[in-house]
Design an enzyme around this catalytic site. Sequence first.
Site, PDB file in Angstrom:
ATOM      1  N   ARG A 227      -6.498  -9.746 -48.313  1.00  0.00           N
ATOM      2  CA  ARG A 227      -7.315  -8.942 -47.201  1.00  0.00           C
ATOM      3  C   ARG A 227      -7.897  -7.684 -48.066  1.00  0.00           C
ATOM      4  NH1 ARG A 227      -2.952  -4.787 -44.542  1.00  0.00           N
ATOM      5  NH2 ARG A 227      -1.643  -4.496 -46.494  1.00  0.00           N
TER       6      ARG A 227
ATOM      7  N   GLU B 266      -9.684  -9.512 -28.224  1.00  0.00           N
ATOM      8  CA  GLU B 266     -10.207 -10.358 -29.244  1.00  0.00           C
ATOM      9  C   GLU B 266     -11.093 -11.661 -28.817  1.00  0.00           C
ATOM     10  OE1 GLU B 266      -6.566  -8.695 -30.720  1.00  0.00           O
ATOM     11  OE2 GLU B 266      -6.957  -9.391 -28.894  1.00  0.00           O
TER      12      GLU B 266
ATOM     13  N   ARG C 169      -1.550 -10.614 -46.232  1.00  0.00           N
ATOM     14  CA  ARG C 169      -1.124  -9.095 -46.383  1.00  0.00           C
ATOM     15  C   ARG C 169      -0.316  -8.795 -47.560  1.00  0.00           C
ATOM     16  NH1 ARG C 169       3.765  -6.460 -42.578  1.00  0.00           N
ATOM     17  NH2 ARG C 169       3.644  -4.451 -43.274  1.00  0.00           N
TER      18      ARG C 169
ATOM     19  N   HIS D 140      -3.444 -11.292 -42.485  1.00  0.00           N
ATOM     20  CA  HIS D 140      -1.944 -11.512 -42.055  1.00  0.00           C
ATOM     21  C   HIS D 140      -1.244 -12.826 -41.545  1.00  0.00           C
ATOM     22  CE1 HIS D 140      -2.773  -7.089 -42.196  1.00  0.00           C
ATOM     23  NE2 HIS D 140      -1.639  -6.810 -42.134  1.00  0.00           N
TER      24      HIS D 140
END
Length: 315
Positions: A10, A59, A168, A110
């Site tokens: 990330r 979203e 992550r 994630h």
Amino acid sequence: MADVKKIATRDSYGNTLKELAAEGHDDLVVLDADLAAATKTGMFQKAYPDRHFDCGIAEGNMVGVAAGLAAMGYVPFVSSFAMFAAGRAFEQVRNSVGYPHLNVKIGATHGGISVGEDGASHQCCEDFALMRSIPGMTVICPADDIEARAAVRAAYAMEGPVYLRFGRLAVPVFHDEANYHFELGKGEQLTEGNDIAIIATGLMVNEARMAAEQLAAEGIHARVINIHTIKPLDEEIVIKAAKECGKVITAEEHNVIGGLGEAVCAVLSEKQPTPVRRVGVQDVFGCSGPAWDLLKKFGLDAATICKTAHEMLGK
């Protein structure tokens, strides 16, 4: 491998977006859903605030905005956790991006069990299956920082929708940047061996490398293949490995249903029937806990790959 530098992919994502903008790619814009600090697009936001749009916890709307921007000639990168980018916004990704084949890139962070303490509600192990099912969608899951950076650049350069999964958890950087070449849709053979093939993606690639080292110490020579592009799959490297090794293990931080393992099985069942075992999440939900402990609990580690190899080889 203990001394190898570790970086979360990330972070690679956020850094590369900022680098691309600094190189003069003025059509690049970034959208986030109130998670810029976690997805690392905050790096881009700080440097280019006029080209970063926080759409809030909405979203589906964010994907619709990105579709509109793509229709205007921009290259939008939509960012959120994999659970929300692939799951909550699936309908908009399918109908507003996939169906008109718009040039939207989805940066999903994630992904997988390694989200750790966030628990089952956030541990998306279904995203490969969802995104693979959309016609024309390219699906990428890089294994380390160098590959992730190259993947972001390749996604920006190509025309059409792309789903990129980032993690992550900080993972080892095993590629040599000076000698690494990334090509969409092409797998990478990391080790020599004809006893068994281990075909892996994402953080499971390094676990496959460690498994191969352990197996080599036992006299078993495993061929490790890194599949960063799950769709389109590099059928040639998969079929070649099956022909020359005779047995295949797939390894992914995803449900064994719908992911890399099924993609490999589909190809081999049609073109090179071969025994295959799938190392991955065994059709269960995750749970909360430290990331590395969870990976071990769910069998997403080198030890499980070695155990599977021994079972397949009858040793």
